[in-house]
Structures are given as C-alpha cells and as structure tokens.
Design a protein around this motif. Structure first.
Motif, short mmCIF file in Angstrom:
data_model
loop_
_atom_site.label_atom_id
_atom_site.label_comp_id
_atom_site.label_asym_id
_atom_site.label_seq_id
_atom_site.Cartn_x
_atom_site.Cartn_y
_atom_site.Cartn_z
N GLU A 30 0.28 -4.28 -1.91
CA GLU A 30 0.54 -3.67 -0.61
C GLU A 30 1.86 -2.89 -0.67
N SER A 31 2.06 -2.02 0.26
CA SER A 31 3.27 -1.20 0.25
C SER A 31 4.37 -1.82 1.12
N PHE A 32 4.68 -3.09 0.87
CA PHE A 32 5.75 -3.77 1.59
C PHE A 32 7.06 -3.65 0.83
N THR A 33 8.13 -3.38 1.56
CA THR A 33 9.46 -3.56 1.02
C THR A 33 9.88 -4.97 1.42
N HIS A 34 11.00 -5.45 0.92
CA HIS A 34 11.49 -6.76 1.34
C HIS A 34 11.68 -6.80 2.86
#
Length: 89
Positions: free
Chosen positions: A62-66
């Motif tokens: 998925e394109s999650f950042t912290h």
C-alpha cells in the motif's frame, strides 16, 4: 465473519490469515498475528498496537507513509471490537 482483523485492521481475505480459537477453529474476528488458541498474542494498549503495525504498513504494498499509516490506524482501531470494548470501560 469480519473482513478485517478486529484488533489490528489487517484484511482477512484468506482463511489462512485468521487466528485460532481454543478448539482450533479459525477465528471470525482476528488474524493469526493477533490471536492464537483463543487468546491475544500481544497484551498491549491501542497505541502500542499502532506502533507495532505502522512499520509493516509503511513497508507494505500500500502507499502508506509512517504518518499516513498512523493516522489511518488512529481513526480505525477505536471502532474495532478489541478496542471498542476497552473504551467502554
């Protein structure tokens, strides 16, 4: 049957991702990373669960950042069965 783990929010798309009840049946509510033999694997606070999950989400497909992973979990977890019970006390 829930489509996401009611502890960490992980999708439960496949039966092998589900945790187990005391009698060995697959759990309807929890994933294998949170629940085994009818018990939670991690006794932790909701914030500790978020801290545990964020690195996995930020490194996943998925394109999650912290930051976005933490925001997502802070919004989602309070609505899940495990944490909803905790906030009712």
């Amino acid at each position: 049957m829930n489509t996401i783990c009611q502890s960490c929010g992980m999708p439960l798309d496949f039966m092998e991702l589900r945790g187990t009840e005391k009698d060995g049946r697959k759990s309807d509510d929890y994933c294998m990373y949170c629940y085994k033999d009818g018990h939670f694997i991690y006794e932790c606070t909701m914030q500790q669960m978020i801290d545990l999950c964020v690195p996995h989400m930020a490194n996943g497909e998925e394109s999650f950042t912290h930051e976005t992973a933490e925001e997502y979990l802070k919004a989602l977890l309070p609505s899940l069965k495990r944490w909803n019970k905790q906030t009712e006390k």
